[in-house]
Design a protein around this motif. Structure first.
Motif, mmCIF file in Angstrom:
data_model
loop_
_atom_site.group_PDB
_atom_site.id
_atom_site.type_symbol
_atom_site.label_atom_id
_atom_site.label_comp_id
_atom_site.label_asym_id
_atom_site.label_seq_id
_atom_site.Cartn_x
_atom_site.Cartn_y
_atom_site.Cartn_z
ATOM 1 N N GLN A 1 2.776 14.494 6.519
ATOM 2 C CA GLN A 1 2.411 14.376 7.939
ATOM 3 C C GLN A 1 3.028 13.093 8.495
ATOM 4 O O GLN A 1 3.379 12.187 7.737
ATOM 5 N N ALA A 2 3.125 13.024 9.814
ATOM 6 C CA ALA A 2 3.703 11.821 10.440
ATOM 7 C C ALA A 2 2.851 10.600 10.119
ATOM 8 O O ALA A 2 3.358 9.523 9.830
ATOM 9 N N PHE A 3 1.534 10.766 10.141
ATOM 10 C CA PHE A 3 0.660 9.680 9.713
ATOM 11 C C PHE A 3 -0.639 10.268 9.181
ATOM 12 O O PHE A 3 -1.009 11.391 9.511
ATOM 13 N N TYR A 4 -1.303 9.484 8.317
ATOM 14 C CA TYR A 4 -2.540 9.943 7.681
ATOM 15 C C TYR A 4 -3.754 9.147 8.145
ATOM 16 O O TYR A 4 -4.868 9.500 7.844
ATOM 17 N N GLU A 5 -3.487 8.040 8.830
ATOM 18 C CA GLU A 5 -4.601 7.234 9.329
ATOM 19 C C GLU A 5 -5.372 8.075 10.345
ATOM 20 O O GLU A 5 -4.844 9.018 10.926
ATOM 21 N N TRP A 6 -6.636 7.686 10.569
ATOM 22 C CA TRP A 6 -7.429 8.414 11.548
ATOM 23 C C TRP A 6 -6.807 8.289 12.931
ATOM 24 O O TRP A 6 -6.849 9.192 13.726
ATOM 25 N N VAL B 1 -2.390 8.686 -10.949
ATOM 26 C CA VAL B 1 -3.843 8.528 -10.982
ATOM 27 C C VAL B 1 -4.248 7.923 -9.640
ATOM 28 O O VAL B 1 -3.819 6.820 -9.284
ATOM 29 N N ASP B 2 -5.025 8.688 -8.878
ATOM 30 C CA ASP B 2 -5.446 8.210 -7.555
ATOM 31 C C ASP B 2 -6.719 7.393 -7.707
ATOM 32 O O ASP B 2 -7.800 7.938 -7.904
ATOM 33 N N THR B 3 -6.553 6.076 -7.620
ATOM 34 C CA THR B 3 -7.707 5.182 -7.699
ATOM 35 C C THR B 3 -7.813 4.406 -6.381
ATOM 36 O O THR B 3 -8.222 3.253 -6.364
ATOM 37 N N SER B 4 -7.436 5.079 -5.293
ATOM 38 C CA SER B 4 -7.488 4.422 -3.984
ATOM 39 C C SER B 4 -8.929 4.422 -3.463
ATOM 40 O O SER B 4 -9.828 4.965 -4.098
ATOM 41 N N ASP B 5 -9.138 3.825 -2.318
ATOM 42 C CA ASP B 5 -10.511 3.676 -1.827
ATOM 43 C C ASP B 5 -10.688 4.182 -0.398
ATOM 44 O O ASP B 5 -11.604 3.765 0.290
ATOM 45 N N ASN B 6 -9.797 5.070 0.024
ATOM 46 C CA ASN B 6 -9.936 5.553 1.414
ATOM 47 C C ASN B 6 -9.334 6.954 1.542
ATOM 48 O O ASN B 6 -8.440 7.338 0.786
ATOM 49 N N PHE B 7 -9.848 7.716 2.516
ATOM 50 C CA PHE B 7 -9.406 9.102 2.680
ATOM 51 C C PHE B 7 -7.933 9.238 3.080
ATOM 52 O O PHE B 7 -7.236 10.103 2.540
ATOM 53 N N PRO B 8 -7.439 8.428 4.022
ATOM 54 C CA PRO B 8 -6.023 8.624 4.388
ATOM 55 C C PRO B 8 -5.094 8.548 3.168
ATOM 56 O O PRO B 8 -4.198 9.386 3.013
ATOM 57 N N PHE C 1 0.860 -1.183 0.000
ATOM 58 C CA PHE C 1 0.000 0.000 0.000
ATOM 59 C C PHE C 1 0.893 1.229 0.000
ATOM 60 O O PHE C 1 2.066 1.157 0.375
ATOM 61 N N LEU C 2 0.364 2.352 -0.447
ATOM 62 C CA LEU C 2 1.124 3.596 -0.388
ATOM 63 C C LEU C 2 1.180 4.053 1.071
ATOM 64 O O LEU C 2 0.155 4.103 1.751
ATOM 65 N N THR C 3 2.382 4.359 1.555
ATOM 66 C CA THR C 3 2.538 4.778 2.953
ATOM 67 C C THR C 3 3.404 6.036 3.003
ATOM 68 O O THR C 3 4.021 6.413 1.995
ATOM 69 N N THR C 4 3.476 6.632 4.173
ATOM 70 C CA THR C 4 4.336 7.818 4.325
ATOM 71 C C THR C 4 5.800 7.443 4.076
ATOM 72 O O THR C 4 6.594 8.280 3.698
#
Lengths: 80, 355
Positions: free
Chosen positions: B246-251, B120-127, B103-106
């Protein structure tokens, strides 16, 4: 005034558009419109991220509204 | 380049051999090989984009097949990027297909994206969407956005020639659970096909220079009305000033430790009459609940937290163990001294293993 609803906003209200007719009080600004919808649909008030367009242009909360405006409420969507 | 393969494109006025050569030189990264990613990959590859990168770490699931038409029943359980690689190579061996089985990560975003002209952003979540935005702003790469909700979709091109970005439209990520995803909400199979194809078209325009790029405009498609709306929006210059991720993008902080107990332990807790708080809805609770559990629906938790004795350990229970984690964070913020646990796997796990 015609308000088109998209995404989760459409799901919450249960309609794809809201109409303000001649006899209705018309909101004077984008923020007042959001407040009026939230009063009828409290779940709408919980949305923290919303884009609003007035006559197909992105509008901040302080943009004044007119009876003849066409408004779109566009929440972010994430599906892929 | 096999000239004959692309002859219907090279004879096209306004595209021609020059357009085809530009495609052959183009490097496009597709983030997500799911509902949107599949049509994007299929067309970019068929049309002759020279280098195509694919980022995904999912496996093909039977629930994907109604919309992710590159995959078939024989692929269930296989890696999406490996399966996509094989099928795309069979479709058109000319192109260089690069797969990133992650997965794409920081940690990897900047390194992966830097090698490409267009994302092309074809991801499925906000983070991931906010991560893609920020990484593309930092690296000065245009990216084609597409996202879905039920019968609707959105498309735009962000960060094109100092144009507006995703954050100019939606400055901050919505709260968790505020906007449902396809897994919870459902999606009609054809809709990602339409939106993904619109994204592929924008990607082709970006790398060949044909037509007018959908920058500063959000296209909203409603499949039920077959209607397209375009909303104009402007750059907020501060959104181009992002200098690092950012340090992290997860909620939630991925390093955060959520105290959990297993369903085996729940059996013992039931015997001991420990304080079990069921945070499911009234309807769920009425249908079934464990004896002696305290019922406070999640949305009333703050208002009714006086029903909980915080001098004792609190064990939070929901159906699958997801909402109980949300509840745990709420209670821990409001009562930092308390000892709160989430029951892993929730009632589903308990009923499967212990009843």
């Amino acid at each position: 005034m015609e308000v088109l609803l998209f995404g989760i906003a459409k799901d919450i209200v249960g309609e794809s558009q809201l109409q303000f007719t001649e006899s209705d009080k018309v909101p004077s600004s984008v923020s007042e419109l959001k407040r009026m919808i939230s009063e009828t649909y409290p779940e709408f008030g919980k949305l923290t991220s919303l884009a609003v367009a007035v006559n197909s242009e992105y509008a901040e909360d302080n943009v004044p509204l007119d009876r003849n405006d066409e408004i779109a409420i566009i929440p972010p969507v994430s599906g892929g | 380049m096999n000239q004959r393969r692309y002859i219907r494109q090279t004879t096209l006025k306004g595209f021609g051999l020059e357009g085809q050569k530009r495609l052959a030189k183009a490097k496009i990264l597709v983030i997500g090989a799911g509902g949107l990613g599949v049509p994007v990959l299929t067309y970019l590859n068929a049309m002759g984009v020279g280098k195509i990168g694919i980022v995904d770490n999912d496996e093909v699931s039977i629930t994907n097949l109604h919309r992710q038409v590159l995959y078939g029943e024989n692929d269930i359980g296989e890696s999406k990027v490996i399966t996509a690689f094989e099928k795309l190579k069979a479709q058109n061996p000319d192109n260089d297909i690069v797969v990133y089985n992650t997965f794409l990560t920081t940690k990897n975003a900047l390194e992966i994206i830097t090698d490409y002209d267009v994302v092309v952003d074809t991801s499925d979540n906000f983070p991931t969407r906010y991560l893609v935005n920020d990484a593309c702003v930092i690296l000065n790469k245009p990216f084609v956005y597409g996202a879905l909700h039920g019968y609707e979709g959105q498309v735009s091109v962000f960060n094109y020639k100092d144009g507006p970005t995703y954050r100019c439209l939606f400055p901050n990520m919505p709260n968790e659970n505020e906007v449902p995803n396809c897994n919870e909400h459902g999606v009609l199979g054809i809709i990602p096909g339409i939106i993904g194809n619109l994204q592929a078209l924008e990607a082709i325009k970006l790398v060949t220079g044909i037509g007018e790029v959908l920058s500063g405009k959000l296209l909203i498609f409603d499949g039920l009305q077959q209607s397209y709306q375009k909303i104009k929006f402007k750059l907020q210059p501060k959104n181009l000033e992002i200098k690092k991720l950012q340090a992290f993008y997860e909620w939630n902080d991925p390093c955060e430790i959520v105290p959990i107990v297993s369903v085996d332990e729940l059996q013992r807790l039931l015997i001991e009459k420990a304080q079990i708080v069921d945070i499911r809805t009234n309807e769920e609770f009425t249908n079934f609940h464990l004896p002696d559990s305290i019922h406070i629906p999640l949305n009333e938790l703050e208002a009714n937290s006086n029903k909980i004795n915080f001098s004792l350990p609190v064990y939070l229970l929901c159906q699958s163990g997801k909402r109980s984690e949300t509840a745990l964070r709420q209670l821990r913020n409001a009562h930092p001294e308390s000892s709160v646990f989430s029951i892993l796997g929730g009632l589903n796990q308990y009923l499967a293993e212990c009843s």
